[in-house]
Design an enzyme around this catalytic site. Structure first.
Site: not given
Ligand code: NDP
Length: 479
Positions: A173, A226, A228, A230, A282, A383
């Site tokens: 996905k 993704g 942190t 999640t 990132c 972040e």
């Protein structure tokens, strides 16, 4: 309006519920396509197709699997311009960046793992004259690959390629915010006649589609990149079934600049490491730490150059900084700029939205430099993931290290110095999975990729990825 479809069992399928999500072009703020809002039934179909395809795919010789991956790589390469334009429109990133970096990197990911699998060997352990052990590495089965919106095809392929190369079948996905190149990838798979069910691409929202991909009992492993938070939700969902997990999460990376560095190289690279892809990588260095002796000069030079960066139309080849990916993310970045001001920060340049001509409804934020904030404040601890950096000073190596390591994250760090002993010492002591010395984002696909602390669990890249996607079995044979 274009509607893209799920790719399940080698066929393009509308979602069972006939539910659709709008897909925006962030540079003009308008919906330009729709994507499936897939739910449990769609994920179940995809997992069932992958499960059916597993025996045949995992039994193929590595050479045959390698050929399929090479064909996918070539299929993307042939349509490079189309892929790059789709990535740029979906994400807001400059088209030149997608053409130069994102899509070529996806091409390389498939090519690299097509070749790596032919060189993958396992260990043996001799027990003198008594016995020999060898390690058999077997694919896991059906694996879920879930990726974010910042480097859409680049990170999607970074997971899918090693998973397929090692003989797993995949349900994948992309982020619902940037689905278009994943859809084009499914077209390529169809064109090259990838066997049905080997790769299934399901579109939809994380808490729906992604959730069912994480909890399905036939999914044996999850490779996730993704945020942190999640990652933590996925880890909790995966725990009851003991699924294997690879989590590549957020960062708050330090960029540490000593006064003995190659100044010009550092300056031009720091502009890139701060604002490439609108700061939405990132690995971007969002906390710049500069030795006191060159702080004033750095601030003057850095601010002057950043103020000149061109923000606007992603399709203009002169654009340095494109659009922010989505309205919620744009608002999040602006809220952090406000927070920085509330915390006492000084905005040296940027700090506001811009509305370029012809793109008045687009989501653009000027590259922003903030000073006068302690490392302990939220702006320096959380972040932001946008075109925003803070600059702070240090006197000694000890102070620099303490500031560099003072967040809960530990993804990457950049270090600028010409002192060899310091480079080794400092790199060793940094809390980071990846350290770049006198460079940034120089990538070799064979190296381990990932973070420490709250930046992740496990490593991607090279043989680490091939190991993650296989289960080692010890076989001991007595002489
Ligand atoms: P998110 O964590 O919001 O989403 C990542 C993916 O997970 C998306 O496909 C998302 O779907 C899906 N997802 C969301 N919720 C769930 C859930 N409950 N179960 C399963 N899947 C879910 O991250 P972003 O897309 O916002 O990406 C930015 C983040 O990614 C930043 O924190 C960044 O640091 C990190 N990142 C880390 C990298 C690394 O290598 N360490 C590299 C690149 C980015 P949807 O989009 O539909 O919500």
């Amino acid at each position: 309006m274009k509607r893209i479809l799920n790719y399940i069992n080698g066929e393009f399928k509308a979602p069972h519920g006939n539910l659709w999500l709008d897909n925006y072009d962030p540079s003009v703020g308008e919906v330009y396509s729709q994507i499936p809002d897939s739910r449990e039934a769609d994920v179940s179909d995809a997992v069932a197709a992958a499960k059916n395809a597993f025996d045949a795919w995992s039994s193929l010789s590595t050479e045959k699997r390698s050929k399929y991956l090479l064909a996918i790589s070539e299929g993307i390469q042939k349509r490079l311009t189309e892929f790059a334009e789709a990535e740029s429109r979906d994400n807001g990133k400059p088209t030149w960046l997608a053409t130069k970096v994102d899509i070529p990197r996806a091409v390389s990911n498939f090519k690299f793992f097509a070749q790596a699998i032919t060189q993958f060997s396992s260990e043996s352990h001799a027990m003198g004259s008594m016995a020999i052990n060898y390690t058999l590495r077997k694919p896991l089965g059906v694996v879920s690959c879930i990726s974010p919106w910042n480097l859409p095809l680049y990170l999607f392929s970074w997971k899918i390629a090693p998973a397929l190369a090692t003989g797993n079948t995949v349900v994948a996905k992309p982020s619902e915010v940037t689905p278009m190149t994943a859809y084009l990838l499914s077209e390529v798979c169809k064109e090259i006649n990838l066997p049905p069910g080997v790769l299934n691409i399901v579109h939809g929202l994380g808490p729906n589609t992604g959730h069912f991909m994480s909890i399905h009992s036939d999914v044996k492993a999850i490779s996730f990149t993704g945020g942190t938070k999640t990652g933590s939700v996925i880890a909790q969902n995966a725990a009851p079934k003991f699924k294997k997990l690879s989590l590549e999460l957020g960062g708050k990376n330090p960029n540490i600049i000593f006064d003995d560095c190659d100044y010009e190289d550092m300056l031009s690279t720091t502009i890139r490491s701060s604002f490439a892809n609108q700061g939405q990588i990132c690995l971007c260095g969002s906390r710049i730490l500069v030795q006191e002796t060159i702080y004033e000069k750095f601030i003057k030079d850095f601010t002057a150059k950043v103020a000149k960066l061109k923000v606007g139309d992603p399709f203009d080849s002169k654009t340095n900084v494109g659009a922010i990916v989505s309205k919620p993310h744009y608002e999040k970045i602006l809220s952090y700029i406000k927070l920085a001001k509330d915390e006492g920060g000084t905005i040296l340049t940027g700090g506001k939205s811009v509305f370029p001509k012809g793109h008045e409804k687009g989501l653009f934020i000027r590259p922003t430099i903030i000073t006068d904030l302690p490392q302990t404040c939220r702006t320096n601890q959380e972040e932001i993931f946008g075109p925003v950096v803070t600059v702070d000073t240090f006197k000694t190596e000890e102070e620099a290290l303490e500031k560099a390591n003072c967040t809960e994250y530990g993804l990457s760090a950049t270090l600028w110095t010409s002192n060899l002993k310091r480079a080794h010492r400092f790199s060793r002591d940094l809390h980071a999975g990846i350290v770049w010395v006198n460079t940034w984002l120089l990538r070799d696909l064979r190296t381990p990729f990932g973070g420490v602390k709250n930046s992740g669990v496990g490593r991607e890249g090279g043989f680490e990825a091939l190991q993650f996607f296989t289960e080692p079995k010890n076989i001991c044979i007595k002489y």
